[in-house]
Design a protein around this motif. Structure first.
Motif, PDB file in Angstrom:
ATOM      1  N   ILE A  72       0.751  -1.261  -0.146  1.00  0.00           N
ATOM      2  CA  ILE A  72       0.116   0.147  -0.002  1.00  0.00           C
ATOM      3  C   ILE A  72       0.834   1.372  -0.131  1.00  0.00           C
ATOM      4  O   ILE A  72       0.440   2.194  -1.002  1.00  0.00           O
ATOM      5  N   GLU A 114       0.787   3.762  -2.886  1.00  0.00           N
ATOM      6  CA  GLU A 114       0.340   5.248  -2.782  1.00  0.00           C
ATOM      7  C   GLU A 114       1.355   6.241  -3.321  1.00  0.00           C
ATOM      8  O   GLU A 114       0.728   7.428  -3.297  1.00  0.00           O
ATOM      9  N   LEU A 157      -5.615  -0.534  -5.089  1.00  0.00           N
ATOM     10  CA  LEU A 157      -5.360   0.040  -3.761  1.00  0.00           C
ATOM     11  C   LEU A 157      -6.533  -0.539  -2.695  1.00  0.00           C
ATOM     12  O   LEU A 157      -6.241  -0.880  -1.680  1.00  0.00           O
ATOM     13  N   HIS A 217      -6.307  -3.023   0.512  1.00  0.00           N
ATOM     14  CA  HIS A 217      -6.970  -2.850   1.868  1.00  0.00           C
ATOM     15  C   HIS A 217      -8.003  -4.084   2.098  1.00  0.00           C
ATOM     16  O   HIS A 217      -7.895  -4.469   3.179  1.00  0.00           O
TER      17      HIS A 217
END
Length: 395
Positions: free
Chosen positions: A219, A223, A236, A240
Protein backbone atom coordinates in the motif's frame (compact mmCIF):
# COMPACT_ATOMS: atom_id res chain seq x y z
CA UNK A 1 -20.73 -41.01 8.74
CA UNK A 2 -18.85 -43.07 6.20
CA UNK A 3 -16.51 -40.16 5.59
CA UNK A 4 -14.17 -40.65 2.68
CA UNK A 5 -12.00 -37.57 3.17
CA UNK A 6 -10.78 -36.69 6.69
CA UNK A 7 -11.94 -33.32 7.97
CA UNK A 8 -9.77 -30.74 9.69
CA UNK A 9 -11.10 -31.80 13.08
CA UNK A 10 -10.38 -35.45 12.39
CA UNK A 11 -6.87 -34.58 11.20
CA UNK A 12 -6.27 -32.55 14.35
CA UNK A 13 -7.19 -35.55 16.50
CA UNK A 14 -4.85 -37.86 14.56
CA UNK A 15 -1.94 -35.40 14.61
CA UNK A 16 -2.46 -34.63 18.30
CA UNK A 17 -2.34 -38.30 19.24
CA UNK A 18 0.72 -38.87 17.04
CA UNK A 19 2.45 -36.11 19.02
CA UNK A 20 1.38 -37.68 22.29
CA UNK A 21 -0.57 -34.59 23.31
CA UNK A 22 -3.72 -34.61 25.39
CA UNK A 23 -6.68 -32.51 24.33
CA UNK A 24 -6.12 -30.34 27.39
CA UNK A 25 -2.48 -29.59 26.54
CA UNK A 26 -3.16 -28.86 22.87
CA UNK A 27 -6.07 -26.60 23.76
CA UNK A 28 -4.00 -24.73 26.34
CA UNK A 29 -1.04 -24.18 24.01
CA UNK A 30 -3.29 -23.21 21.09
CA UNK A 31 -5.15 -20.68 23.24
CA UNK A 32 -8.61 -22.26 22.98
CA UNK A 33 -10.85 -23.99 25.47
CA UNK A 34 -10.83 -27.74 25.99
CA UNK A 35 -14.54 -27.88 25.24
CA UNK A 36 -14.05 -26.04 21.94
CA UNK A 37 -11.24 -28.37 20.83
CA UNK A 38 -13.27 -31.44 21.78
CA UNK A 39 -16.21 -30.23 19.69
CA UNK A 40 -13.94 -29.49 16.73
CA UNK A 41 -12.47 -33.00 16.83
CA UNK A 42 -15.90 -34.62 17.05
CA UNK A 43 -17.46 -32.44 14.36
CA UNK A 44 -19.77 -30.33 16.52
CA UNK A 45 -17.92 -27.08 15.80
CA UNK A 46 -16.08 -25.95 12.65
CA UNK A 47 -12.31 -25.56 12.62
CA UNK A 48 -11.94 -21.89 11.71
CA UNK A 49 -8.80 -20.53 9.97
CA UNK A 50 -7.36 -18.85 13.10
CA UNK A 51 -7.90 -22.02 15.14
CA UNK A 52 -6.30 -24.17 12.44
CA UNK A 53 -3.33 -21.76 12.36
CA UNK A 54 -2.91 -21.91 16.16
CA UNK A 55 -3.19 -25.70 16.30
CA UNK A 56 -0.78 -26.12 13.38
CA UNK A 57 1.85 -24.06 15.21
CA UNK A 58 1.58 -26.25 18.30
CA UNK A 59 1.66 -29.47 16.28
CA UNK A 60 4.58 -28.24 14.12
CA UNK A 61 2.75 -28.88 10.87
CA UNK A 62 1.42 -26.66 8.09
CA UNK A 63 -2.17 -25.49 7.95
CA UNK A 64 -2.45 -27.46 4.71
CA UNK A 65 -1.63 -30.63 6.66
CA UNK A 66 -4.43 -29.89 9.11
CA UNK A 67 -6.96 -29.22 6.36
CA UNK A 68 -5.85 -32.31 4.44
CA UNK A 69 -6.50 -33.10 0.82
CA UNK A 70 -10.11 -32.52 -0.23
CA UNK A 71 -9.75 -34.98 -3.09
CA UNK A 72 -10.34 -38.67 -2.63
CA UNK A 73 -8.50 -41.28 -4.66
CA UNK A 74 -6.69 -40.77 -7.97
CA UNK A 75 -7.93 -37.72 -9.83
CA UNK A 76 -7.20 -35.96 -13.09
CA UNK A 77 -6.41 -32.73 -11.28
CA UNK A 78 -3.38 -34.23 -9.54
CA UNK A 79 -1.76 -35.12 -12.88
CA UNK A 80 -2.60 -31.66 -14.19
CA UNK A 81 -1.16 -30.02 -11.07
CA UNK A 82 2.11 -31.86 -11.62
CA UNK A 83 2.16 -30.63 -15.22
CA UNK A 84 1.54 -27.08 -14.00
CA UNK A 85 4.28 -27.45 -11.39
CA UNK A 86 6.78 -28.47 -14.08
CA UNK A 87 5.78 -25.53 -16.27
CA UNK A 88 6.19 -23.07 -13.40
CA UNK A 89 9.58 -24.54 -12.51
CA UNK A 90 10.99 -23.99 -16.02
CA UNK A 91 9.51 -20.50 -16.25
CA UNK A 92 12.30 -19.08 -18.44
CA UNK A 93 12.38 -22.12 -20.73
CA UNK A 94 8.91 -22.36 -22.32
CA UNK A 95 8.46 -25.22 -24.77
CA UNK A 96 5.40 -23.70 -26.43
CA UNK A 97 5.33 -21.36 -29.40
CA UNK A 98 4.38 -17.69 -29.00
CA UNK A 99 0.81 -16.59 -29.63
CA UNK A 100 -0.24 -13.63 -31.73
CA UNK A 101 -1.41 -10.57 -29.74
CA UNK A 102 -5.05 -11.30 -30.63
CA UNK A 103 -4.72 -14.97 -29.63
CA UNK A 104 -3.09 -13.98 -26.34
CA UNK A 105 -5.85 -11.53 -25.48
CA UNK A 106 -8.55 -14.11 -26.17
CA UNK A 107 -6.85 -16.94 -24.28
CA UNK A 108 -6.10 -14.81 -21.21
CA UNK A 109 -9.72 -13.62 -21.13
CA UNK A 110 -10.92 -17.23 -21.31
CA UNK A 111 -8.70 -18.09 -18.33
CA UNK A 112 -10.05 -15.10 -16.42
CA UNK A 113 -13.63 -16.15 -17.11
CA UNK A 114 -12.97 -19.70 -15.92
CA UNK A 115 -11.37 -18.37 -12.75
CA UNK A 116 -14.27 -16.02 -12.02
CA UNK A 117 -16.81 -18.79 -12.58
CA UNK A 118 -14.80 -21.14 -10.28
CA UNK A 119 -14.31 -23.75 -13.03
CA UNK A 120 -10.95 -24.73 -11.59
CA UNK A 121 -10.51 -28.07 -13.31
CA UNK A 122 -11.26 -26.57 -16.71
CA UNK A 123 -8.83 -23.72 -15.98
CA UNK A 124 -6.17 -26.17 -14.83
CA UNK A 125 -6.41 -28.02 -18.13
CA UNK A 126 -5.38 -24.92 -20.10
CA UNK A 127 -2.89 -23.30 -17.70
CA UNK A 128 0.36 -25.20 -18.45
CA UNK A 129 0.20 -24.52 -22.20
CA UNK A 130 -1.06 -20.96 -21.72
CA UNK A 131 1.74 -20.11 -19.30
CA UNK A 132 4.30 -21.40 -21.79
CA UNK A 133 2.69 -19.58 -24.71
CA UNK A 134 2.35 -16.21 -23.00
CA UNK A 135 5.89 -16.43 -21.60
CA UNK A 136 7.28 -17.29 -25.05
CA UNK A 137 5.42 -14.30 -26.48
CA UNK A 138 6.77 -12.00 -23.75
CA UNK A 139 10.35 -13.22 -24.21
CA UNK A 140 10.04 -12.48 -27.93
CA UNK A 141 8.58 -9.03 -27.29
CA UNK A 142 11.86 -7.41 -26.20
CA UNK A 143 10.43 -6.09 -22.96
CA UNK A 144 6.98 -5.04 -24.16
CA UNK A 145 5.01 -4.27 -20.97
CA UNK A 146 1.64 -5.53 -22.17
CA UNK A 147 3.06 -8.94 -23.06
CA UNK A 148 4.57 -9.32 -19.59
CA UNK A 149 1.32 -8.11 -18.04
CA UNK A 150 -0.46 -11.04 -19.65
CA UNK A 151 2.12 -13.42 -18.14
CA UNK A 152 1.50 -11.93 -14.70
CA UNK A 153 -2.26 -12.28 -15.18
CA UNK A 154 -1.95 -15.96 -16.13
CA UNK A 155 0.20 -16.59 -13.07
CA UNK A 156 -2.55 -14.94 -11.01
CA UNK A 157 -5.02 -17.50 -12.40
CA UNK A 158 -2.53 -20.26 -11.59
CA UNK A 159 -2.24 -18.99 -8.03
CA UNK A 160 -6.01 -19.21 -7.57
CA UNK A 161 -6.01 -22.82 -8.76
CA UNK A 162 -3.08 -23.83 -6.54
CA UNK A 163 -4.64 -22.09 -3.54
CA UNK A 164 -8.10 -23.56 -4.01
CA UNK A 165 -6.79 -27.06 -4.74
CA UNK A 166 -4.76 -27.08 -1.51
CA UNK A 167 -1.26 -26.90 -3.00
CA UNK A 168 0.53 -24.29 -0.83
CA UNK A 169 4.04 -25.13 -2.05
CA UNK A 170 2.96 -24.63 -5.64
CA UNK A 171 1.13 -21.41 -4.71
CA UNK A 172 4.33 -20.04 -3.16
CA UNK A 173 6.32 -20.83 -6.30
CA UNK A 174 3.67 -19.30 -8.54
CA UNK A 175 3.63 -16.05 -6.55
CA UNK A 176 7.39 -15.67 -6.98
CA UNK A 177 6.95 -16.14 -10.73
CA UNK A 178 4.10 -13.64 -10.79
CA UNK A 179 6.31 -11.08 -9.03
CA UNK A 180 9.05 -11.78 -11.59
CA UNK A 181 6.67 -11.21 -14.49
CA UNK A 182 5.14 -8.11 -12.90
CA UNK A 183 8.57 -6.56 -12.46
CA UNK A 184 9.15 -6.87 -16.21
CA UNK A 185 6.10 -4.68 -16.88
CA UNK A 186 7.25 -1.60 -14.97
CA UNK A 187 3.56 -1.40 -14.06
CA UNK A 188 2.82 -0.64 -10.39
CA UNK A 189 -0.68 -2.11 -10.75
CA UNK A 190 0.71 -5.49 -11.84
CA UNK A 191 3.09 -5.45 -8.88
CA UNK A 192 0.22 -4.58 -6.52
CA UNK A 193 -1.79 -7.53 -7.85
CA UNK A 194 1.20 -9.80 -7.26
CA UNK A 195 1.58 -8.45 -3.72
CA UNK A 196 -2.10 -9.23 -3.11
CA UNK A 197 -1.41 -12.90 -3.93
CA UNK A 198 1.86 -12.89 -1.99
CA UNK A 199 -0.04 -11.80 1.13
CA UNK A 200 -2.51 -14.56 0.33
CA UNK A 201 0.18 -17.20 0.79
CA UNK A 202 0.77 -15.91 4.32
CA UNK A 203 -2.97 -15.88 4.92
CA UNK A 204 -3.24 -19.53 3.86
CA UNK A 205 -0.36 -20.44 6.17
CA UNK A 206 -1.99 -18.68 9.13
CA UNK A 207 0.83 -16.13 9.33
CA UNK A 208 -1.47 -13.15 9.51
CA UNK A 209 0.94 -10.57 10.94
CA UNK A 210 3.50 -11.26 8.18
CA UNK A 211 0.75 -11.02 5.58
CA UNK A 212 -0.27 -7.65 6.99
CA UNK A 213 3.33 -6.47 6.71
CA UNK A 214 3.32 -7.42 3.01
CA UNK A 215 0.04 -5.53 2.48
CA UNK A 216 1.14 -2.43 4.35
CA UNK A 217 4.38 -2.29 2.36
CA UNK A 218 2.50 -2.73 -0.92
CA UNK A 219 0.00 0.00 0.00
CA UNK A 220 2.80 2.41 0.91
CA UNK A 221 4.58 1.79 -2.39
CA UNK A 222 1.42 2.05 -4.45
CA UNK A 223 0.25 5.25 -2.76
CA UNK A 224 3.57 6.84 -3.73
CA UNK A 225 2.79 6.30 -7.43
CA UNK A 226 1.61 9.56 -9.07
CA UNK A 227 -1.50 8.17 -10.72
CA UNK A 228 -5.29 8.35 -10.49
CA UNK A 229 -8.34 6.74 -12.01
CA UNK A 230 -10.43 3.61 -11.47
CA UNK A 231 -7.61 1.10 -12.06
CA UNK A 232 -5.57 2.65 -9.26
CA UNK A 233 -8.65 2.58 -7.02
CA UNK A 234 -9.26 -1.11 -7.78
CA UNK A 235 -5.72 -2.15 -6.83
CA UNK A 236 -5.37 0.05 -3.77
CA UNK A 237 -8.83 -0.92 -2.55
CA UNK A 238 -8.13 -4.61 -3.09
CA UNK A 239 -4.96 -4.37 -1.01
CA UNK A 240 -7.02 -2.90 1.82
CA UNK A 241 -9.55 -5.73 1.47
CA UNK A 242 -6.78 -8.30 1.83
CA UNK A 243 -5.75 -6.34 4.91
CA UNK A 244 -9.30 -6.71 6.29
CA UNK A 245 -9.09 -10.51 6.10
CA UNK A 246 -5.62 -10.70 7.61
CA UNK A 247 -6.37 -8.26 10.43
CA UNK A 248 -9.70 -9.85 11.33
CA UNK A 249 -8.18 -13.34 11.44
CA UNK A 250 -5.41 -11.94 13.63
CA UNK A 251 -8.22 -10.65 15.91
CA UNK A 252 -6.98 -7.08 15.45
CA UNK A 253 -10.23 -5.12 15.47
CA UNK A 254 -8.53 -1.73 15.15
CA UNK A 255 -6.54 -2.71 12.05
CA UNK A 256 -9.65 -4.32 10.58
CA UNK A 257 -11.65 -1.11 11.02
CA UNK A 258 -8.81 0.95 9.57
CA UNK A 259 -8.53 -1.14 6.39
CA UNK A 260 -12.32 -1.20 6.04
CA UNK A 261 -12.52 2.57 6.38
CA UNK A 262 -9.94 3.05 3.62
CA UNK A 263 -11.67 0.47 1.41
CA UNK A 264 -15.09 2.11 1.78
CA UNK A 265 -13.64 5.55 1.05
CA UNK A 266 -12.10 4.24 -2.17
CA UNK A 267 -15.20 2.23 -3.14
CA UNK A 268 -17.41 5.31 -2.90
CA UNK A 269 -15.33 7.01 -5.62
CA UNK A 270 -16.19 4.39 -8.25
CA UNK A 271 -19.07 5.28 -10.58
CA UNK A 272 -22.39 3.49 -11.09
CA UNK A 273 -22.15 1.35 -7.95
CA UNK A 274 -20.79 -1.63 -9.86
CA UNK A 275 -17.72 -3.59 -8.84
CA UNK A 276 -14.90 -3.51 -11.38
CA UNK A 277 -12.23 -6.10 -12.19
CA UNK A 278 -8.61 -5.48 -13.17
CA UNK A 279 -5.72 -7.99 -13.03
CA UNK A 280 -8.28 -10.46 -11.55
CA UNK A 281 -8.93 -8.17 -8.58
CA UNK A 282 -12.55 -7.26 -7.87
CA UNK A 283 -13.30 -4.03 -6.07
CA UNK A 284 -16.26 -1.80 -5.36
CA UNK A 285 -19.07 -1.30 -2.87
CA UNK A 286 -20.36 -4.85 -3.26
CA UNK A 287 -17.10 -6.67 -2.61
CA UNK A 288 -16.24 -4.31 0.24
CA UNK A 289 -19.55 -5.22 1.88
CA UNK A 290 -18.72 -8.92 1.47
CA UNK A 291 -15.35 -8.45 3.17
CA UNK A 292 -16.97 -6.46 5.99
CA UNK A 293 -19.47 -9.28 6.55
CA UNK A 294 -16.66 -11.86 6.65
CA UNK A 295 -14.70 -9.71 9.12
CA UNK A 296 -17.64 -9.82 11.56
CA UNK A 297 -17.53 -13.63 11.41
CA UNK A 298 -13.78 -13.68 12.07
CA UNK A 299 -14.08 -11.17 14.93
CA UNK A 300 -16.68 -13.37 16.66
CA UNK A 301 -19.66 -11.14 15.86
CA UNK A 302 -21.75 -13.54 13.74
CA UNK A 303 -24.97 -11.73 14.66
CA UNK A 304 -23.70 -8.61 12.88
CA UNK A 305 -22.79 -10.71 9.83
CA UNK A 306 -26.28 -12.24 9.79
CA UNK A 307 -27.81 -8.78 10.03
CA UNK A 308 -25.75 -7.61 7.04
CA UNK A 309 -26.52 -10.70 5.01
CA UNK A 310 -30.21 -10.06 4.47
CA UNK A 311 -29.90 -7.27 1.93
CA UNK A 312 -26.82 -8.79 0.28
CA UNK A 313 -28.57 -12.10 -0.39
CA UNK A 314 -31.88 -10.51 -1.35
CA UNK A 315 -30.13 -8.26 -3.88
CA UNK A 316 -26.59 -9.48 -4.70
CA UNK A 317 -24.26 -6.61 -5.64
CA UNK A 318 -24.01 -5.93 -9.37
CA UNK A 319 -20.77 -6.90 -11.03
CA UNK A 320 -19.83 -9.75 -8.69
CA UNK A 321 -18.84 -13.04 -10.34
CA UNK A 322 -19.62 -16.55 -9.03
CA UNK A 323 -16.29 -16.75 -7.18
CA UNK A 324 -17.28 -13.81 -4.98
CA UNK A 325 -20.94 -14.79 -4.59
CA UNK A 326 -19.96 -18.32 -3.63
CA UNK A 327 -17.71 -16.95 -0.92
CA UNK A 328 -20.53 -14.70 0.31
CA UNK A 329 -22.85 -17.67 0.78
CA UNK A 330 -20.14 -19.66 2.59
CA UNK A 331 -19.51 -16.79 5.01
CA UNK A 332 -23.25 -16.42 5.58
CA UNK A 333 -23.44 -20.15 6.29
CA UNK A 334 -20.66 -19.76 8.87
CA UNK A 335 -22.47 -16.87 10.54
CA UNK A 336 -25.84 -18.64 10.61
CA UNK A 337 -24.26 -21.77 12.03
CA UNK A 338 -22.66 -19.71 14.80
CA UNK A 339 -26.05 -18.26 15.80
CA UNK A 340 -27.63 -21.75 15.64
CA UNK A 341 -29.72 -21.03 12.56
CA UNK A 342 -29.05 -24.49 11.14
CA UNK A 343 -31.72 -24.37 8.44
CA UNK A 344 -30.37 -21.00 7.31
CA UNK A 345 -26.81 -22.35 7.22
CA UNK A 346 -27.95 -25.24 5.04
CA UNK A 347 -29.82 -22.83 2.77
CA UNK A 348 -26.71 -20.66 2.34
CA UNK A 349 -24.53 -23.70 1.60
CA UNK A 350 -27.01 -24.84 -1.02
CA UNK A 351 -26.74 -21.41 -2.65
CA UNK A 352 -22.94 -21.66 -2.65
CA UNK A 353 -23.07 -25.09 -4.30
CA UNK A 354 -25.50 -23.73 -6.90
CA UNK A 355 -23.55 -20.62 -7.90
CA UNK A 356 -19.96 -21.90 -7.51
CA UNK A 357 -20.05 -25.71 -7.24
CA UNK A 358 -16.34 -26.47 -7.64
CA UNK A 359 -15.36 -23.87 -5.04
CA UNK A 360 -18.08 -24.89 -2.58
CA UNK A 361 -17.03 -28.54 -2.71
CA UNK A 362 -13.41 -27.83 -1.78
CA UNK A 363 -13.49 -24.60 0.24
CA UNK A 364 -12.25 -25.43 3.79
CA UNK A 365 -14.95 -23.48 5.61
CA UNK A 366 -17.69 -24.70 3.30
CA UNK A 367 -16.62 -28.24 4.12
CA UNK A 368 -16.38 -27.50 7.85
CA UNK A 369 -19.87 -26.01 8.08
CA UNK A 370 -21.25 -28.92 6.07
CA UNK A 371 -19.52 -31.46 8.31
CA UNK A 372 -20.99 -29.88 11.45
CA UNK A 373 -24.49 -29.89 9.95
CA UNK A 374 -24.12 -33.53 8.93
CA UNK A 375 -22.96 -34.57 12.41
CA UNK A 376 -25.75 -32.64 14.13
CA UNK A 377 -28.45 -34.06 11.89
CA UNK A 378 -26.97 -37.59 11.92
CA UNK A 379 -27.45 -37.90 8.14
CA UNK A 380 -31.22 -37.46 8.50
CA UNK A 381 -31.50 -34.83 5.78
CA UNK A 382 -31.10 -36.05 2.18
CA UNK A 383 -30.10 -32.61 0.91
CA UNK A 384 -27.20 -32.38 3.33
CA UNK A 385 -26.06 -35.90 2.51
CA UNK A 386 -26.11 -35.11 -1.21
CA UNK A 387 -23.88 -32.08 -0.62
CA UNK A 388 -21.56 -34.13 1.56
CA UNK A 389 -21.20 -36.77 -1.17
CA UNK A 390 -20.31 -34.11 -3.74
CA UNK A 391 -17.72 -32.68 -1.35
CA UNK A 392 -16.20 -36.11 -0.66
CA UNK A 393 -17.25 -36.00 2.99
CA UNK A 394 -19.53 -39.01 2.74
CA UNK A 395 -19.64 -42.14 0.62
Amino acid sequence: MGSTAPSAGENIAVLRKARGLSQAKLAREAGITLSYLSKIETGLRPATPPVVAAVARVLHVTTARVYGNPFVGPAEQMDLLNELRNTVRRHTLPRESPLSPAETTGAVQTAADLRASTQYLELLRMLPALLGQTTASALDSRGEATAWGYVADVYSCAYTVAHRLAQPDLADMIVSRQMWAAQQTWNPSAEAAAAWNEAGTYQSAGQYEDGLAIIERAISRYEAVPASGPFRTIHLGSLHLRGVVLASRAKDANATRDHLRHAWTLAETLPDGRDLVQHHLTFGRGNTALYELASHVELDAPDRAVQMSGSLIASPPAGLKPNRLGRLYIDVARARLAVRDYAGAEEALNAAHAVAPQMAQIHPMGREVLRVLIVMHQRSKPGLLAMAKRAGLAS
